[in-house]
Design a protein around this motif. Structure first.
Motif, PDB file in Angstrom:
ATOM      1  N   PHE A 100      43.016  31.531  42.050  1.00 32.42           N
ATOM      2  CA  PHE A 100      43.184  30.817  40.711  1.00 32.42           C
ATOM      3  C   PHE A 100      43.277  29.383  40.822  1.00 32.42           C
ATOM      4  O   PHE A 100      43.816  28.964  42.017  1.00 32.42           O
ATOM      5  CB  PHE A 100      44.348  31.322  39.954  1.00 32.42           C
ATOM      6  N   ARG A 103      43.881  24.356  35.563  1.00 29.99           N
ATOM      7  CA  ARG A 103      42.897  23.606  34.688  1.00 29.99           C
ATOM      8  C   ARG A 103      43.735  23.101  33.484  1.00 29.99           C
ATOM      9  O   ARG A 103      44.743  23.615  32.715  1.00 29.99           O
ATOM     10  CB  ARG A 103      41.800  24.531  33.944  1.00 29.99           C
ATOM     11  N   LEU A 106      44.669  24.846  30.144  1.00 26.49           N
ATOM     12  CA  LEU A 106      44.452  26.266  30.187  1.00 26.49           C
ATOM     13  C   LEU A 106      45.369  26.963  31.031  1.00 26.49           C
ATOM     14  O   LEU A 106      45.401  28.141  31.152  1.00 26.49           O
ATOM     15  CB  LEU A 106      42.743  26.497  30.964  1.00 26.49           C
ATOM     16  N   VAL A 109      43.422  29.736  36.256  1.00 31.38           N
ATOM     17  CA  VAL A 109      42.373  30.187  35.417  1.00 31.38           C
ATOM     18  C   VAL A 109      41.601  30.769  36.855  1.00 31.38           C
ATOM     19  O   VAL A 109      41.611  30.171  38.038  1.00 31.38           O
ATOM     20  CB  VAL A 109      41.216  29.298  35.177  1.00 31.38           C
ATOM     21  N   GLU A 110      41.283  32.225  36.529  1.00 30.17           N
ATOM     22  CA  GLU A 110      40.611  33.064  37.649  1.00 30.17           C
ATOM     23  C   GLU A 110      39.558  32.567  38.099  1.00 30.17           C
ATOM     24  O   GLU A 110      38.442  32.275  37.132  1.00 30.17           O
ATOM     25  CB  GLU A 110      40.429  34.364  37.108  1.00 30.17           C
TER      26      GLU A 110
END
Length: 190
Positions: A100, A103, A106, A109-110
């Motif tokens: 991961f 971000r 966010l 994130v994967e």
């Protein structure tokens, strides 16, 4: 008005039950008298099966604490009949890189490869395989007999895989150290 109900006393058998606990790394590192005593008491009646060092920003955005996951088998002493010698080794997993990335706005994130396959799924399979088979792999895992006074983190016991270290890694470490020295006022650039 609140009424009180009698609490039913139900006897339960907790023998062999596995318990996973997320804790700050300080709980695993701690070797001071008070923490060592608490860890020793915990091991008198429970077995430390595994400790996983988790990604640095696993709770981003939110808590910034470094976390680890400890797995115990309840109601089974960690020690032999002498009460001092661990009866088996504990698995330590250095599970810091999970695929991961952070971000802004966010969170974590994967990531996916060029074919749309999840990086996390590949990493997860490797981690589970290492743990399930109690495999020792440089840079990822170790097996060590530990007691209450010992550190309970993979970093203390695993071998480093130096074949993965690059010139860029070395330069980045030197740059970070120099930045630290400048920040602390120990080195002045001219």
């Amino acid at each position: 008005m609140l009424s009180t109900f009698p609490i039913l006393q139900v006897e339960q058998n907790w023998d062999g039950v596995r318990l996973a606990v997320l804790l700050p790394m300080a709980a695993a590192i701690g070797t001071g008298n008070r923490l060592s005593s608490m860890k020793k008491q915990l091991l008198q009646n429970n077995t430390l099966e595994a400790v996983f060092s988790l990604p640095a920003e696993i709770f981003y955005p939110g808590a910034s604490v470094q976390a680890c996951c400890m797995v115990f088998t309840l109601n089974k002493s960690h020690f032999d009949v002498d009460g001092v010698t661990p009866y088996k080794k504990t698995f330590f997993g250095y599970y810091r890189e999970d695929g991961f990335v952070k971000r802004k706005n966010l969170g974590r994130v994967e990531q996916f490869d060029s074919e749309g396959n999840s990086e996390w799924k590949k990493i997860e399979e490797k981690w589970l395989d290492l743990y399930k088979n109690k495999t020792v792999m440089a840079g990822y895992s170790a097996m060590q007999a530990v007691a209450g006074a010992d550190e309970w983190l993979a970093e203390a016991y695993m071998e480093t895989d130096y074949s993965t270290v690059t010139q860029d890694d070395f330069q980045r470490t030197i740059n970070n150290y120099l930045a630290y020295l400048v920040k602390e006022g120990k080195v002045y650039e001219s």
